[in-house]
Motif scaffolding. Structure first.
Motif, PDB file in Angstrom:
ATOM      1  N   ASN A  88       0.902  -1.340  -0.024  1.00 14.95           N
ATOM      2  CA  ASN A  88      -0.100   0.000   0.081  1.00 14.95           C
ATOM      3  C   ASN A  88       0.842   1.208   0.029  1.00 14.95           C
ATOM      4  O   ASN A  88       0.607   2.214  -0.696  1.00 14.95           O
ATOM      5  CB  ASN A  88      -0.953  -0.105   1.165  1.00 14.95           C
ATOM      6  CG  ASN A  88      -1.928  -1.028   1.178  1.00 14.95           C
ATOM      7  OD1 ASN A  88      -2.223  -1.576  -0.045  1.00 14.95           O
ATOM      8  ND2 ASN A  88      -2.382  -1.362   2.105  1.00 14.95           N
ATOM      9  N   ALA A  89       1.778   1.132   0.954  1.00 11.68           N
ATOM     10  CA  ALA A  89       2.940   2.472   0.943  1.00 11.68           C
ATOM     11  C   ALA A  89       3.632   2.426  -0.556  1.00 11.68           C
ATOM     12  O   ALA A  89       3.831   3.847  -0.918  1.00 11.68           O
ATOM     13  CB  ALA A  89       3.592   2.379   2.081  1.00 11.68           C
ATOM     14  N   ALA A 197      10.204   3.318  -7.462  1.00 12.99           N
ATOM     15  CA  ALA A 197       8.788   2.983  -6.631  1.00 12.99           C
ATOM     16  C   ALA A 197       8.235   1.771  -7.228  1.00 12.99           C
ATOM     17  O   ALA A 197       7.436   1.113  -6.530  1.00 12.99           O
ATOM     18  CB  ALA A 197       7.985   3.964  -6.510  1.00 12.99           C
ATOM     19  N   GLN A 198       8.293   1.763  -8.583  1.00 16.64           N
ATOM     20  CA  GLN A 198       7.289   0.665  -9.072  1.00 16.64           C
ATOM     21  C   GLN A 198       7.995  -0.798  -9.007  1.00 16.64           C
ATOM     22  O   GLN A 198       7.327  -1.811  -8.622  1.00 16.64           O
ATOM     23  CB  GLN A 198       7.404   0.902 -10.703  1.00 16.64           C
ATOM     24  CG  GLN A 198       6.498   1.788 -11.336  1.00 16.64           C
ATOM     25  CD  GLN A 198       6.649   2.373 -12.477  1.00 16.64           C
ATOM     26  OE1 GLN A 198       7.719   2.119 -13.044  1.00 16.64           O
ATOM     27  NE2 GLN A 198       5.599   2.713 -13.461  1.00 16.64           N
ATOM     28  N   GLN A 199       9.385  -0.774  -8.733  1.00 21.86           N
ATOM     29  CA  GLN A 199      10.220  -1.921  -8.410  1.00 21.86           C
ATOM     30  C   GLN A 199       9.657  -2.366  -6.991  1.00 21.86           C
ATOM     31  O   GLN A 199       9.396  -3.543  -6.677  1.00 21.86           O
ATOM     32  CB  GLN A 199      11.720  -1.717  -8.456  1.00 21.86           C
ATOM     33  CG  GLN A 199      12.349  -3.036  -8.093  1.00 21.86           C
ATOM     34  CD  GLN A 199      12.137  -4.088  -8.918  1.00 21.86           C
ATOM     35  OE1 GLN A 199      12.150  -3.984 -10.217  1.00 21.86           O
ATOM     36  NE2 GLN A 199      11.809  -5.380  -8.309  1.00 21.86           N
ATOM     37  N   ASP A 200       9.648  -1.401  -6.058  1.00 18.99           N
ATOM     38  CA  ASP A 200       9.164  -1.642  -4.716  1.00 18.99           C
ATOM     39  C   ASP A 200       7.824  -2.339  -4.755  1.00 18.99           C
ATOM     40  O   ASP A 200       7.670  -3.201  -3.976  1.00 18.99           O
ATOM     41  CB  ASP A 200       9.152  -0.467  -3.786  1.00 18.99           C
ATOM     42  CG  ASP A 200      10.701   0.090  -3.461  1.00 18.99           C
ATOM     43  OD1 ASP A 200      11.626  -0.781  -3.700  1.00 18.99           O
ATOM     44  OD2 ASP A 200      10.675   1.385  -3.041  1.00 18.99           O
ATOM     45  N   LEU A 201       6.757  -1.844  -5.459  1.00 25.42           N
ATOM     46  CA  LEU A 201       5.785  -2.184  -5.597  1.00 25.42           C
ATOM     47  C   LEU A 201       5.573  -3.566  -6.103  1.00 25.42           C
ATOM     48  O   LEU A 201       4.844  -4.469  -5.366  1.00 25.42           O
ATOM     49  CB  LEU A 201       4.721  -1.219  -6.681  1.00 25.42           C
ATOM     50  CG  LEU A 201       3.302  -1.594  -6.769  1.00 25.42           C
ATOM     51  CD1 LEU A 201       2.632  -1.232  -5.470  1.00 25.42           C
ATOM     52  CD2 LEU A 201       2.701  -0.764  -7.845  1.00 25.42           C
ATOM     53  N   ARG A 202       6.377  -3.832  -6.975  1.00 19.99           N
ATOM     54  CA  ARG A 202       6.361  -5.063  -7.712  1.00 19.99           C
ATOM     55  C   ARG A 202       6.935  -6.193  -6.755  1.00 19.99           C
ATOM     56  O   ARG A 202       6.593  -7.463  -6.375  1.00 19.99           O
ATOM     57  CB  ARG A 202       7.231  -5.463  -8.876  1.00 19.99           C
ATOM     58  CG  ARG A 202       6.604  -4.843 -10.210  1.00 19.99           C
ATOM     59  CD  ARG A 202       7.393  -5.079 -11.480  1.00 19.99           C
ATOM     60  NE  ARG A 202       8.546  -4.388 -11.568  1.00 19.99           N
ATOM     61  CZ  ARG A 202       8.536  -3.158 -11.781  1.00 19.99           C
ATOM     62  NH1 ARG A 202       7.797  -2.505 -12.166  1.00 19.99           N
ATOM     63  NH2 ARG A 202       9.982  -2.606 -12.081  1.00 19.99           N
ATOM     64  N   TYR A 324     -12.349  -9.594   2.272  1.00 15.28           N
ATOM     65  CA  TYR A 324     -11.006  -8.922   2.376  1.00 15.28           C
ATOM     66  C   TYR A 324     -10.214  -9.286   1.160  1.00 15.28           C
ATOM     67  O   TYR A 324     -10.195 -10.509   0.695  1.00 15.28           O
ATOM     68  CB  TYR A 324     -10.365  -9.834   3.440  1.00 15.28           C
ATOM     69  CG  TYR A 324      -8.837  -9.184   3.515  1.00 15.28           C
ATOM     70  CD1 TYR A 324      -8.528  -8.254   4.336  1.00 15.28           C
ATOM     71  CD2 TYR A 324      -8.021  -9.793   3.019  1.00 15.28           C
ATOM     72  CE1 TYR A 324      -7.397  -7.718   4.507  1.00 15.28           C
ATOM     73  CE2 TYR A 324      -6.603  -9.192   2.957  1.00 15.28           C
ATOM     74  CZ  TYR A 324      -6.081  -8.375   3.928  1.00 15.28           C
ATOM     75  OH  TYR A 324      -4.774  -7.975   3.906  1.00 15.28           O
ATOM     76  N   VAL A 325      -9.615  -8.383   0.685  1.00 13.02           N
ATOM     77  CA  VAL A 325      -8.700  -8.535  -0.804  1.00 13.02           C
ATOM     78  C   VAL A 325      -7.393  -7.533  -0.252  1.00 13.02           C
ATOM     79  O   VAL A 325      -7.897  -6.302  -0.140  1.00 13.02           O
ATOM     80  CB  VAL A 325      -9.316  -8.184  -1.893  1.00 13.02           C
ATOM     81  CG1 VAL A 325      -8.270  -7.986  -2.918  1.00 13.02           C
ATOM     82  CG2 VAL A 325     -10.547  -9.033  -2.406  1.00 13.02           C
ATOM     83  N   TRP A 326      -6.286  -8.151  -0.495  1.00 17.22           N
ATOM     84  CA  TRP A 326      -5.321  -7.344   0.017  1.00 17.22           C
ATOM     85  C   TRP A 326      -5.061  -6.108  -1.024  1.00 17.22           C
ATOM     86  O   TRP A 326      -5.296  -6.264  -2.457  1.00 17.22           O
ATOM     87  CB  TRP A 326      -3.957  -7.825  -0.001  1.00 17.22           C
ATOM     88  CG  TRP A 326      -3.371  -8.969  -1.115  1.00 17.22           C
ATOM     89  CD1 TRP A 326      -3.825 -10.006  -1.491  1.00 17.22           C
ATOM     90  CD2 TRP A 326      -2.453  -8.304  -2.129  1.00 17.22           C
ATOM     91  NE1 TRP A 326      -3.135 -10.160  -2.756  1.00 17.22           N
ATOM     92  CE2 TRP A 326      -2.333  -9.138  -3.058  1.00 17.22           C
ATOM     93  CE3 TRP A 326      -1.638  -7.163  -2.242  1.00 17.22           C
ATOM     94  CZ2 TRP A 326      -1.600  -9.063  -4.270  1.00 17.22           C
ATOM     95  CZ3 TRP A 326      -0.866  -6.931  -3.291  1.00 17.22           C
ATOM     96  CH2 TRP A 326      -0.895  -7.975  -4.243  1.00 17.22           C
ATOM     97  N   GLY A 327      -4.684  -4.806  -0.733  1.00 20.19           N
ATOM     98  CA  GLY A 327      -4.449  -3.914  -1.444  1.00 20.19           C
ATOM     99  C   GLY A 327      -5.730  -3.270  -1.846  1.00 20.19           C
ATOM    100  O   GLY A 327      -5.690  -2.016  -2.566  1.00 20.19           O
ATOM    101  N   ALA A 328      -6.950  -3.623  -1.294  1.00 23.36           N
ATOM    102  CA  ALA A 328      -8.325  -3.069  -2.016  1.00 23.36           C
ATOM    103  C   ALA A 328      -8.877  -1.913  -0.995  1.00 23.36           C
ATOM    104  O   ALA A 328      -8.749  -2.029   0.091  1.00 23.36           O
ATOM    105  CB  ALA A 328      -9.299  -4.272  -1.792  1.00 23.36           C
TER     106      ALA A 328
END
Length: 421
Positions: A88-89, A197-202, A324-328
């Motif tokens: 999320n961050a 940031a996109q790499q951290d997200l992945r 519950y869905v992670w990131g939702a």
């Protein structure tokens, strides 16, 4: 050299019979040999049967108990919850960085366009100056040959002004060049940060998916009997947490009643003292001035907070049953911090996205002073949050495979309580 004699298996039966002496009978295997052969065959088969189950097994690895599986799955879900907050961050940073990069790219495009216009203006000035310097008469000759000398002076004045404008344009062009170079550098740096940031997200996404996959694999290996045993353990855990919530609510209610009684007694004595001093002899009133908060807590809250909290709780109740869905963040599904963020947004309060930021977005209060609407956080790493509704209960989005529901706040290790408004 290859022999021309055919193998024994290929000799015709009649030819074989002619070669065998008539007086010789076929030999039978001896009983000892038969017994030996039977013993070897039996031993071989027995060893195969005994070793077969061990071929695919890990020697020394015992099957985990249901309790071990429950602890491991709970641990994986918790780790997945922590990884979800990282995701999320990272997503929040990615969105912010993308917006910044897009803004810088737009500014760079506009600056480049202005720079190109200035370059075209300078090119026209340069061409005109070249024509005047190479193909025209000297100034005095031009004046003498002009049909109207006054028009010559007017034209010269205009040309002088144009020359001054040219110097201004050159200066502006250089300023625009420098500004465009700075914007280009800022845009490139922003794009580099976006890539990071996109790499951290992945990475966070992969971590979440890995934890959830491990949990699913553990649960899939359970037999029907083991799954029933696991469900029973879960029911016991929920019952114990509910009992703790009821006991806490009873203690809080008793404390609130004691505070009300003490406040009423103090008001009564104060009124009696005032009557004695004035000699009116009027009866003492028993009005109370101490608030007890909402049900399930002895903390106090302003009327404004209570009204907003009611809206947040009403929103959360309307989401019950959604998965519950992670990131939702809704509207069809939520993770824990996505639900609390959406609930308080419905009340007009903007909360940050992650549990780690939400815990800093208000005033810390003790669990005994919690009132409905407060945020309740769990675990040492603050990886879970729920919306307190009183009586030791909360509405939260629990974990993968579960839906938004009411649950005891004692179901998980408490970290702390925050009042967000």
């Amino acid at each position: 050299m290859t022999s021309s004699v055919p193998p024994t298996s290929e000799v015709p039966p009649r030819a074989a019979a002619r070669r065998a002496p008539a007086h010789r009978k076929p030999r039978r295997p001896s009983p000892a040999l038969a017994r030996t052969g039977f013993g070897v065959t039996t031993a071989a088969l027995t060893s195969v049967v005994l070793l077969a189950p061990q071929a695919g097994a890990d020697p020394g690895a015992a099957r985990p108990s249901v309790e071990d599986v429950q602890r491991k799955v709970d641990s994986l879900y918790r780790e997945a919850g922590t990884a979800t907050q990282k995701y999320n961050a990272a997503k929040e940073r990615t969105d912010e960085q993308r917006a910044q990069a897009n803004g810088l790219i737009d500014a760079l495009a506009s600056s480049t366009e202005d720079l190109n216009h200035s370059r075209e203006d300078l090119a026209r000035y340069a061409a005109a100056q070249y024509r005047d310097a190479s193909g025209g008469f000297a100034g005095t000759a031009t004046m003498l040959l002009a049909d109207d000398p006054q028009s010559f002076f007017d034209q010269k004045y205009v040309l002088d002004r144009l020359a001054a404008d040219q110097h201004t344009k050159v200066r502006e062009f250089r300023d625009q060049q420098a500004a465009t170079a700075r914007k280009r550098t800022e845009a490139q740096e922003s794009l580099n940060q976006l890539t990071a940031a996109q790499q951290d997200l992945r990475t966070s996404k992969t971590e979440v998916q890995g934890k959830l996959t491990q949990a699913r694999e553990l649960l899939t290996r359970l037999t029907a009997e083991e799954k029933a045993r696991l469900a029973e353990l879960e029911r016991r855990k929920e019952a114990e947490a509910k009992k703790k919530a009821e006991e806490a609510a009873a203690r809080q209610k008793k404390k609130a009643e004691a505070e009300q009684a003490a406040a009423a007694e103090a008001a009564k004595k104060e009124s009696a003292t005032a009557d004695s001093a004035t000699g009116t002899g009027a009866g003492a009133g028993a009005g109370t001035s101490a608030g007890t908060g909402a049900s399930g807590g002895t903390g106090t809250a302003s009327g404004s907070y209570t009204a907003k909290a009611e809206k947040a709780i009403a929103f959360a109740r309307a989401q019950m049953g959604k998965p519950y869905v992670w990131g939702a963040t809704g509207p069809g599904s939520y993770d824990c911090s996505g639900l609390t963020q959406a609930a308080w947004k419905a009340a007009g309060i903007d909360l940050p996205r992650t549990t780690w930021d939400q815990v800093e977005a208000g005033t810390r209060v003790s669990i005994d002073d919690a009132v409905p609407g407060d945020l309740v956080f769990f675990y040492d790493d603050i990886s879970h949050v729920g919306l307190y509704i009183g009586n030791g209960e909360m509405i939260h989005a629990p974990k993968p495979g579960a839906s938004v529901r009411v649950e005891s706040i004692y179901y998980m290790p408490l970290y702390g309580v925050v009042r967000p408004a």
